[in-house]
Design an enzyme around this catalytic site. Structure first.
Site, PDB file in Angstrom:
ATOM      1  CE1 TYR A  43      -4.006   2.143   1.016  1.00 48.58           C
ATOM      2  CE2 TYR A  43      -2.297   3.400   2.135  1.00 48.58           C
ATOM      3  CZ  TYR A  43      -3.586   3.304   1.645  1.00 48.58           C
ATOM      4  OH  TYR A  43      -4.438   4.363   1.766  1.00 48.58           O
ATOM      5  CG  ASP A  44       3.007   2.308   3.532  1.00 53.69           C
ATOM      6  OD1 ASP A  44       1.845   2.748   3.574  1.00 53.69           O
ATOM      7  OD2 ASP A  44       3.615   1.886   4.532  1.00 53.69           O
ATOM      8  CE  LYS A 113       1.819   5.284  12.875  1.00 52.70           C
ATOM      9  NZ  LYS A 113       0.737   4.347  12.608  1.00 52.70           N
ATOM     10  NE  ARG A 134      -7.507   8.499  11.008  1.00 55.56           N
ATOM     11  CZ  ARG A 134      -6.224   8.262  10.809  1.00 55.56           C
ATOM     12  NH1 ARG A 134      -5.332   9.125  11.182  1.00 55.56           N
ATOM     13  NH2 ARG A 134      -5.835   7.143  10.257  1.00 55.56           N
ATOM     14  CB  CYS A 412      -3.440 -40.602  10.900  1.00 52.26           C
ATOM     15  SG  CYS A 412      -1.684 -40.494  11.263  1.00 52.26           S
ATOM     16  CB  CYS A 415      -1.291 -45.013  11.629  1.00 53.20           C
ATOM     17  SG  CYS A 415      -2.700 -44.003  12.110  1.00 53.20           S
ATOM     18  CB  CYS A 428      -3.455 -39.624  14.895  1.00 49.32           C
ATOM     19  SG  CYS A 428      -2.975 -41.327  14.638  1.00 49.32           S
TER      20      CYS A 428
HETATM   21  S1  IVH Z   1       0.230  11.024  17.790  1.00 51.09           S
HETATM   22  C1  IVH Z   1      -1.925  14.038  14.553  1.00 51.09           C
HETATM   23  N1  IVH Z   1       0.871   8.826  18.964  1.00 51.09           N
HETATM   24  O1  IVH Z   1      -1.120   6.591  14.114  1.00 51.09           O
HETATM   25  C2  IVH Z   1      -2.027  12.754  15.139  1.00 51.09           C
HETATM   26  N2  IVH Z   1      -0.490   8.658  17.029  1.00 51.09           N
HETATM   27  O2  IVH Z   1      -0.549   6.757  11.255  1.00 51.09           O
HETATM   28  C3  IVH Z   1      -1.160  12.649  16.318  1.00 51.09           C
HETATM   29  N3  IVH Z   1      -1.138   6.365  16.466  1.00 51.09           N
HETATM   30  O3  IVH Z   1      -3.378   9.128  13.392  1.00 51.09           O
HETATM   31  C4  IVH Z   1      -0.983  11.293  16.578  1.00 51.09           C
HETATM   32  N4  IVH Z   1      -0.111   5.392  18.146  1.00 51.09           N
HETATM   33  O4  IVH Z   1      -4.123   7.197  15.007  1.00 51.09           O
HETATM   34  C5  IVH Z   1       0.212   9.365  17.931  1.00 51.09           C
HETATM   35  N5  IVH Z   1       1.534   6.967  20.169  1.00 51.09           N
HETATM   36  C6  IVH Z   1       0.852   7.498  19.147  1.00 51.09           C
HETATM   37  C7  IVH Z   1       0.129   6.715  18.243  1.00 51.09           C
HETATM   38  C8  IVH Z   1      -0.529   7.333  17.180  1.00 51.09           C
HETATM   39  C9  IVH Z   1      -0.871   5.204  17.084  1.00 51.09           C
HETATM   40  C10 IVH Z   1      -1.942   6.485  15.246  1.00 51.09           C
HETATM   41  C11 IVH Z   1      -2.845   7.668  15.212  1.00 51.09           C
HETATM   42  C12 IVH Z   1      -2.389   8.441  13.991  1.00 51.09           C
HETATM   43  C13 IVH Z   1      -1.827   7.349  13.173  1.00 51.09           C
HETATM   44  C14 IVH Z   1      -0.940   7.812  12.055  1.00 51.09           C
END
Ligand code: IVH
Length: 691
Positions: A43-44, A113, A134, A412, A415, A428
């Site tokens: 995706y990225d 994250k 979101r 199996c 056997c 088995c």
């Molecule tokens: S700070 C402006 N801290 O990752 C948003 N985000 O890919 C500030 N996320 O939208 C986010 N762990 O939903 C922040 N420790 C963390 C996070 C985190 C997961 C998510 C978040 C963000 C997304 C971006």
């Protein structure tokens, strides 16, 4: 974000349009958790190529996929007062350094994250009044009901200890254990499995009428409210959230990292160390982390830096390699485990996942395979989370044309007897079939270490009726073994040929079996293959009970009294020992070690490493990892797997693998000991006999 240089723009408009479509479809599937079209890495990569193409052809319309916060996500009905932004991604150390340098000495915080679903929460007078997803970043869906109904979401209180009013943002995620449970419940209700915990959260949270409950957790990363106005520091604000009983990403990150690891600082080295620590611990965290977020601590500085259309300028997401990839199923291998359970292994088109090429991955049970309609040629999601064996987590998309559901064999493969299909797990019941797995396990390097006793030879010995249980190994003679025919499955010119084991191999096996008797008691306990006991449990039981006699005499209560053994495990181990009673008797008669080492050695306190918590890293001369850990225990130490503030000594062997633990030990001021010194100490203590 500028795409990396290696990204190739699309040459043709049609290819570009197709890629945009693909990303939008994948984005939608990603957000509602209904299915998976692209793995994270793919995706990225596609988005980066689209961005590169847009720079070359500003007139080609990328329909927002490179700038939208959540391309493809459905906008909900609830508008966010301030948009829920995304984060710009970085992947190299140079980019980390560049970001930290650009901040001119402003403190940054590093947090795990969490890979789940972002959520906005409003509290009024200490009560959770609204939870919103979101969505597309501007508006999301109201999920208050799903969040507040029983059993709730761990770390996300519905009422606060104090009548606070304000908002919290964070990530709802699923732990590895909860993910397994969610997928089991989902597939049992006839639905396709979720490929990863993130999809499982997205797919589960929006289901209003779901009948089963799916446990989930929450980690906050932002908090606002009147009382917080004067607090400038993110860390302090997170401390406030914690006082309200809300779990924060900061607190989880700090809790996971070795005590003393700084998660905030101004120096590039400290930031890098914290990111590395999160990356290194990722496999053991038990919750899904796809990167580390590096964020400016001060709100004032953040405001000064501002945001661009989709992300703030004051934070970056350092992405770790994805732990899920997609591949195609080529075959399913059926085997019988050491407890008789049928095991299913997927043979897949080789695919790199997090640095390793995966060719085989375990599958759930047969019911799962059937429910998912898995067939040779199906596209599958493969997840390699941590050190565990890669697993097929889901079947992706519709079954391609011409692909038929895989039909499991009704008997199996060893056997040819019908399976016991009484439960979800097929078994088995022929003891000889599980015996092959058990023998192979017992003979493996970290248990009895019998060189040459692999699956083929084990199967041959069982088929020749020379071995009917574990203890029979110890009465075999080289003459008996040498004439046993066996089937070589090796990929050589002899593949498929029936041969005899031969005298040379037979003698080697007998010598290996003889040497196995001398192995420490812990390994004999492990060799029995009792459910819920592995190497570590073998060591725990040996050091607690000290003699095989005492272990055999132990009641369920005695076992439950051992550190790390709960009532269920205690019962399982008790029953396992009872079932193996005859085998244990024969092993004792054969002369295996029946006491933990050094019973006659000086009292515990005078052992050289008595009372010390020790970690071994790198290669120790003359010992494999298990042997080194056993040697440390003989010297009185408690062995641990990772360096923390509780570590007293890090034993440092050679090789690059030792580097990260050494760096951590230095950071935490942990004493180190060269592997050679340790080997010498071990030799001296055991009276000159190398262990
Ligand atoms: S700070 C402006 N801290 O990752 C948003 N985000 O890919 C500030 N996320 O939208 C986010 N762990 O939903 C922040 N420790 C963390 C996070 C985190 C997961 C998510 C978040 C963000 C997304 C971006």
């Amino acid at each position: 974000m500028r795409p990396p240089n290696t990204v190739t723009p699309f040459a043709e408009r049609s290819e570009f349009d197709q890629a945009v479509d693909h990303v939008r479809t994948a984005g939608a599937a990603y957000h509602d958790g209904t299915g998976l079209v692209l793995a994270d890495g793919e995706y990225d990569q596609l988005v980066a190529r689209i961005a590169a193409t847009e720079q070359l052809h500003p007139d080609w319309n990328g329909r927002g996929v490179t700038t939208d916060i959540a391309p493809g996500a459905a906008a909900g009905a609830v508008r966010h007062t301030t948009p829920m932004l995304s984060l710009d991604k970085i992947t190299t150390k140079a980019e980390v350094a560049q970001f930290v340098e650009s901040l001119n000495g402003s403190t940054v915080v590093v947090e795990a994250k969490f890979d789940g679903m972002a959520c906005h929460l409003d509290y009024a007078e200490g009560r959770l009044v609204r939870a919103v997803t979101r969505g597309d970043g501007t508006a999301g869906e109201d999920i208050t009901h799903q969040v507040t109904r029983e059993p709730g979401i761990a770390g996300l209180p519905r009422t606060l200890p104090h009548p606070w009013t304000g908002s919290v943002r964070g990530e709802i995620y699923m732990t590895a254990v909860d993910f397994e449970q969610a997928n089991t419940a989902r597939t049992a209700s006839g639905k396709p499995a979720f490929a990863n915990p993130r999809g499982a959260v997205a797919g589960s949270i929006r289901k209003v009428g779901r009948r089963y409950t799916v446990p989930m957790s929450f980690a906050a990363y932002a908090i606002t409210g009147d009382e917080l106005q004067p607090i400038d520091s993110h860390l302090e604000r997170m401390g406030y959230a914690r006082l309200l009983g809300i779990t924060t990403a900061t607190m989880l990150t700090m809790g996971a990292l070795p005590a003393g690891t700084l998660i905030h600082g101004t120096r590039i080295e400290d930031v890098q160390l914290a990111i590395d620590a999160v990356g290194e611990l990722r496999p053991q965290l038990g919750y899904p982390v796809d990167g580390a977020v590096i964020k400016v601590d001060s709100r004032r500085v953040r405001t000064g830096m501002g945001s661009h259309s989709s992300a703030p300028r004051w934070a970056k997401a350092f992405k770790f390699p994805p732990d899920t990839a997609f591949s195609t199923l080529h075959d399913i291998e059926v085997s019988v485990g050491r407890t008789g359970r049928a095991g299913f292994t997927a043979i897949i088109e080789p695919v790199p996942v997090n640095g390793t090429t995966i060719r085989r991955a375990s599958l759930h049970n047969v019911a799962w395979i059937e429910q998912q309609g898995l067939g040779v040629g199906s596209r599958v999601a493969v997840m390699r989370a941590g050190d565990v064996i890669p697993r097929i987590t889901a079947v992706v998309g519709e079954r391609p044309d011409g692909v038929a559901p895989w039909q499991p064999p009704m008997t199996c493969p060893q056997c040819d007897q019908p399976w016991d299909r009484g439960g979800q797990l097929w078994r088995c019941v022929t003891p000889a079939c599980s015996l092959v797995s058990l023998l192979t396990y017992a003979a493996s390097r970290d248990v009895w270490d019998i060189d040459g006793l692999g699956e083929e030879i084990a199967a041959a010995l069982v088929a020749a009726e020379l071995v009917g249980d574990l203890a029979d190994l110890f009465v075999l003679t080289a003459q008996q073994i040498a004439v046993v025919p066996y089937f070589r499955a090796a990929r050589t010119s002899e593949a498929g040929a029936v041969r005899r084991i031969g005298m040379a191999t037979a003698q080697k096996l007998v010598a290996g079996i003889d040497a196995a008797k001398e192995k420490p008691l812990a390994r004999h306990i492990t060799a029995l293959g009792i459910r819920m006991t592995g190497r570590r449990m073998g060591r725990t039981l040996a050091s607690h009970f000290r003699t095989l006699e005492a272990l055999r005499a132990a009641t369920v209560d005695d076992l439950a009294g051992v550190d790390g053994i709960g009532p269920e495990k205690a019962r399982t181990i008790f029953e396992g020992l009872a079932e193996q009673s005859k085998v244990i008797g024969c092993l004792v008669a054969a002369g295996i070690t029946t006491t933990a080492e050094n019973l006659d050695a000086p009292a515990d306190a005078s052992r050289p490493l008595a009372g010390k918590t020790v970690v071994v890293t790198g290669a120790v001369p003359g010992m494999n990892r298990t042997e080194a850990q056993e040697a440390a225990e003989r010297l009185g130490a408690t062995v641990s797997g990772s360096v923390s503030a509780k570590t007293d000594i890090l034993i440092v062997g050679t090789g690059t693998s030792a580097r990260s633990k050494l760096a951590k030990a230095e950071q935490l001021n942990v004493t180190t000991m060269a592997a050679e010194t340790f080997v010498g100490m071990s030799r001296d203590f055991s009276g000159g006999t190398p262990s």
